[in-house]
Design an enzyme around this catalytic site. Structure first.
Site, PDB file in Angstrom:
ATOM      1  N   GLY A 186       0.772  -1.233   0.000  1.00  0.00           N
ATOM      2  CA  GLY A 186       0.000   0.000   0.000  1.00  0.00           C
ATOM      3  C   GLY A 186       0.801   1.279   0.000  1.00  0.00           C
ATOM      4  O   GLY A 186       0.221   2.370  -0.011  1.00  0.00           O
ATOM      5  N   GLU A 224       4.006  -6.770   0.759  1.00  0.00           N
ATOM      6  CA  GLU A 224       3.503  -6.960  -0.606  1.00  0.00           C
ATOM      7  C   GLU A 224       3.522  -5.654  -1.395  1.00  0.00           C
ATOM      8  O   GLU A 224       2.472  -5.092  -1.698  1.00  0.00           O
ATOM      9  CB  GLU A 224       2.071  -7.503  -0.566  1.00  0.00           C
ATOM     10  CG  GLU A 224       1.907  -8.808   0.178  1.00  0.00           C
ATOM     11  CD  GLU A 224       0.446  -9.150   0.430  1.00  0.00           C
ATOM     12  OE1 GLU A 224      -0.424  -8.309   0.110  1.00  0.00           O
ATOM     13  OE2 GLU A 224       0.178 -10.234   0.961  1.00  0.00           O
ATOM     14  N   PRO A 225       4.681  -5.145  -1.767  1.00  0.00           N
ATOM     15  CA  PRO A 225       4.703  -3.918  -2.577  1.00  0.00           C
ATOM     16  C   PRO A 225       4.210  -4.184  -3.992  1.00  0.00           C
ATOM     17  O   PRO A 225       4.452  -5.243  -4.566  1.00  0.00           O
ATOM     18  CB  PRO A 225       6.184  -3.522  -2.576  1.00  0.00           C
ATOM     19  CG  PRO A 225       6.907  -4.823  -2.385  1.00  0.00           C
ATOM     20  CD  PRO A 225       6.028  -5.657  -1.482  1.00  0.00           C
ATOM     21  N   GLY A 226       3.509  -3.219  -4.550  1.00  0.00           N
ATOM     22  CA  GLY A 226       3.057  -3.301  -5.934  1.00  0.00           C
ATOM     23  C   GLY A 226       3.232  -1.950  -6.588  1.00  0.00           C
ATOM     24  O   GLY A 226       4.172  -1.708  -7.347  1.00  0.00           O
ATOM     25  N   ARG A 227       2.319  -1.029  -6.262  1.00  0.00           N
ATOM     26  CA  ARG A 227       2.377   0.320  -6.814  1.00  0.00           C
ATOM     27  C   ARG A 227       3.759   0.964  -6.620  1.00  0.00           C
ATOM     28  O   ARG A 227       4.314   1.567  -7.534  1.00  0.00           O
ATOM     29  CB  ARG A 227       1.313   1.185  -6.133  1.00  0.00           C
ATOM     30  CG  ARG A 227       1.224   2.616  -6.650  1.00  0.00           C
ATOM     31  CD  ARG A 227       0.334   3.464  -5.755  1.00  0.00           C
ATOM     32  NE  ARG A 227      -0.996   2.886  -5.589  1.00  0.00           N
ATOM     33  CZ  ARG A 227      -2.026   3.142  -6.376  1.00  0.00           C
ATOM     34  NH1 ARG A 227      -1.896   3.976  -7.396  1.00  0.00           N
ATOM     35  NH2 ARG A 227      -3.205   2.589  -6.130  1.00  0.00           N
ATOM     36  N   CYS A 293     -15.898   8.522 -25.147  1.00  0.00           N
ATOM     37  CA  CYS A 293     -17.088   9.374 -25.176  1.00  0.00           C
ATOM     38  C   CYS A 293     -17.637   9.613 -23.770  1.00  0.00           C
ATOM     39  O   CYS A 293     -18.755   9.202 -23.430  1.00  0.00           O
ATOM     40  CB  CYS A 293     -18.153   8.759 -26.078  1.00  0.00           C
ATOM     41  SG  CYS A 293     -17.672   8.713 -27.802  1.00  0.00           S
ATOM     42  N   GLU A 294     -16.848  10.274 -22.945  1.00  0.00           N
ATOM     43  CA  GLU A 294     -17.229  10.665 -21.601  1.00  0.00           C
ATOM     44  C   GLU A 294     -16.581  12.009 -21.281  1.00  0.00           C
ATOM     45  O   GLU A 294     -15.388  12.193 -21.533  1.00  0.00           O
ATOM     46  CB  GLU A 294     -16.742   9.637 -20.568  1.00  0.00           C
ATOM     47  CG  GLU A 294     -17.378   8.278 -20.658  1.00  0.00           C
ATOM     48  CD  GLU A 294     -18.805   8.258 -20.137  1.00  0.00           C
ATOM     49  OE1 GLU A 294     -19.191   9.191 -19.403  1.00  0.00           O
ATOM     50  OE2 GLU A 294     -19.530   7.307 -20.481  1.00  0.00           O
ATOM     51  N   TYR A 322      -1.438  -0.154 -12.376  1.00  0.00           N
ATOM     52  CA  TYR A 322      -2.896  -0.204 -12.553  1.00  0.00           C
ATOM     53  C   TYR A 322      -3.412   0.339 -13.880  1.00  0.00           C
ATOM     54  O   TYR A 322      -4.556   0.067 -14.228  1.00  0.00           O
ATOM     55  CB  TYR A 322      -3.619   0.480 -11.380  1.00  0.00           C
ATOM     56  CG  TYR A 322      -3.345  -0.222 -10.077  1.00  0.00           C
ATOM     57  CD1 TYR A 322      -3.961  -1.434  -9.799  1.00  0.00           C
ATOM     58  CD2 TYR A 322      -2.439   0.287  -9.158  1.00  0.00           C
ATOM     59  CE1 TYR A 322      -3.682  -2.123  -8.632  1.00  0.00           C
ATOM     60  CE2 TYR A 322      -2.146  -0.399  -7.983  1.00  0.00           C
ATOM     61  CZ  TYR A 322      -2.780  -1.601  -7.726  1.00  0.00           C
ATOM     62  OH  TYR A 322      -2.491  -2.282  -6.581  1.00  0.00           O
TER      63      TYR A 322
END
Length: 371
Positions: A186, A224-227, A293-294, A322
């Site tokens: 996190g 648990e590193p990810g980002r 188209c947003e 991500y």
């Protein structure tokens, strides 16, 4: 990995693969000596296809199916992180040999992050509160094939204050004394010029200091590193397709919401530059927008850059986490390629999706149309 092991020798670092679930990344993680955290059958298949040792795979998730658990058990993965009593029911039916298990526990820490990224508060959909956790642990310990090894927690993602990680370690210690404590990941990163993020050493110091104060000295400690591993390693490249100066200046590119979904989901901010005109004066402030188209397809609100022209190369920094994970086919968009670059050498690890790929899953309807 070395930083954690130096501080706490009996430890292990797992790559949180949901941040970048690509075969090339799984292989790189294994080559660098990391274990792997997966959260679904698809991620398991990708990890195995990359040659990841099943004995280094940990399986997370709050709603694992029978089919996914069978896949994991057949593959011989190291650890399943049990989320709930229903999952214990499933394992009672499926287990044919001993399996190492951790239990995800809600630590009761409301992380200071976007609501969609907070996972450790009392109302989290993940894990069990402490009173229910104690009963689940007793149940697993009584089963002849369940090898209960410890507890797991996770308080959220993109967290910019290390004190909350320490608080979570302190709270998880109240559950009991176990061989293993997985304290999740996190750690946040700086996405914009004005953000400040803790360094890895600050993060590790906070975790390990709290572990020394609250956990058994001989316990195995997992993170648990990810980002924090992949976000700043990634850059997304676009071409400017339209420059429109109406009430505001809009620079539209050949991508958008389909490959940067977290902007709409979490209001994550980014920075962007004109990569091929970087040294020219940044005299214009623009709305960098995508092609979906947003009206919410806004990549950067107020990007400073030289006056843009069609064909300019636009680079968005810190998109390694991500962006690919959440890429989709909105408006028939094709998922992008992934290119690894090291020491001046580039290699393709995930090819760009094609229109044939897009149509492949619609083959039944196309075949029916021909009848």
């Amino acid at each position: 990995m070395d930083g954690l092991r130096t501080r706490w020798p009996n430890s292990e670092v797992l790559f949180a693969s949901k941040s970048l679930p690509a075969v090339g990344m799984y292989r790189l993680a294994q080559d660098e000596g990391l274990s792997v955290d997966i959260a679904g059958g698809g991620e398991l298949r990708l990890a195995l296809a990359a040659g990841v040792d099943p004995g280094r795979i940990h399986f997370h998730g709050n709603a694992k199916t029978d089919a996914e658990l069978r896949m994991a058990l057949d593959a011989g993965i190291d650890t399943i992180i049990v989320d709930n009593d229903d999952e214990i029911d499933r394992l009672e039916r499926l287990l044919e040999r001993p399996q190492k298990l951790l239990l995800r526990v809600i630590p009761g820490v409301d992380a200071k992050t976007h609501a969609s990224q907070a996972t450790g508060g009392a109302n989290s959909k993940f894990g069990l509160p402490i009173d229910q956790a104690e009963r689940a642990i007793a149940r697993m310990r009584s089963h002849r094939l369940m090898r209960f090894d410890g507890v797991h927690l996770h308080i959220g993602s993109q967290i910019l204050g290390t004190g909350q990680f320490a608080e979570a370690v302190e709270k998880i210690s109240a559950v009991g004394t176990f061989p293993t404590y997985d304290v999740g990941g996190g750690l946040g990163v700086a996405y914009t010029y004005d953000e400040q993020a803790p360094g890895v050493d600050d993060y590790l110091d906070a975790i390990v200091d709290a572990a020394r104060a609250n956990l058994p000295a001989d316990a195995r400690l997992l993170i648990e590193p990810g980002r924090s591993m992949v976000a700043r390693a990634g850059i997304t490249l676009y071409r400017a397709t339209t420059v429109k100066r109406t009430g505001r200046t809009f620079v539209a590119v050949d991508g958008g919401l389909a490959d940067q979904m977290d902007i709409a989901l979490t209001q994550q901010r980014y920075e962007a530059i004109l990569a091929d005109r970087l040294l020219e004066p940044w005299t214009e402030t623009v709305q960098l927008v995508g092609r979906q188209c947003e009206s919410g397809d806004l990549l950067v609100d107020g990007a400073a850059m030289p006056p843009a022209r069609i064909g300019d190369l636009v680079a968005m920094a810190a998109t390694g986490a991500y962006a690919y994970t959440m890429s989709n086919n909105y408006n028939g968009a094709l998922k992008p390629a992934i290119v690894f670059v090291a020491d001046g050498e580039a290699r393709l690890v995930t090819r760009r999706e094609t229109y044939d790929d897009l149509l492949a899953t619609h083959a039944p309807a196309m075949a029916a149309a021909l009848v």
